[in-house]
Design a protein around this motif. Sequence first.
Motif: not given
Length: 201
Positions: A48-61, A32-42
Motif C-alpha cells: 500500500h502506498p500510504r497505510w501500514p500493515f498492522v499487528i495486534y499481538r494477543g489481542a483476543v483471548e 494492545r498497541k499496534p505494531h506497524k510496518v510499511r512495505f515498499k513496492d518490490d
Amino acid sequence: MPILEDVKEYVQRATGMGRPGKKEAARLARPRKPHKVRFKDDGLIPNHPRWPFVIYRGAVEPADGHDPAVVMEDLFEANGWGETWRDGIYDYVHYHSRIHEVLGIARGKGRVRFGGNKGRIFTLKAGDVAILPAGTGHQCLSADDDFLVVGAYPPAGTYDECTTVEDRPRALKTIPKVPVPRKDPVYGADGPLVKLWKKPK
C-alpha cells in the motif's frame, strides 16, 4: 480442515452454541498497541502506498467455553468486517487490490511473510490479529497442523486475488482507491486503525 470448520461454523451459527455474541466478543478484546510496518513496492507486490500493515499481538483471548474462531467472527462482524471465513493462509505470494483484509489467528501458530519476497516474516500465534491494507503481499511459509485463521473484510471493496506481474497495472490504480474502513476490526470506531489509516487530503 476447511470442510470440518465450515460444518462447525454452520452449526454454531444455526444454534448459537459457543457464540459469545457481538457485545460479549468486544469485551474479550484485550487492549494492545499496534505494531506497524510499511512495505515498499518490490516490483511484483505493490503493497500500500500510504497505510501500514498492522499487528495486534494477543489481542483476543476467548473466555471459557467459547471457540476462539467464533469469538473472532463475532468481534470482526460487530465492527462491520464481514464475509468471514476459516482456513489457513495460501502458501504462495498474493495480495488483494480492491479490498482490505483482517486475519485473526484462532489456533496454532504459523510463519507468514508479509510484504512480498522482500518483506518480513512474522510468527503469528493464537490470539494475534493482522490487518492488511489493500496491496499487502502475504504468504504462509510454514504452520502447525492445527493452524486456523479467521479472515474478514470491510463492507466497502470487492474481493480479488492478484499473483502475477500482469495484475500490477490495474492494481496500482485500484489499491489507492480502496476506502478507509469506518471501524478497526478489533477495537471499533475508536481503535488505532482509524487514526493510522487516514483519508488522503
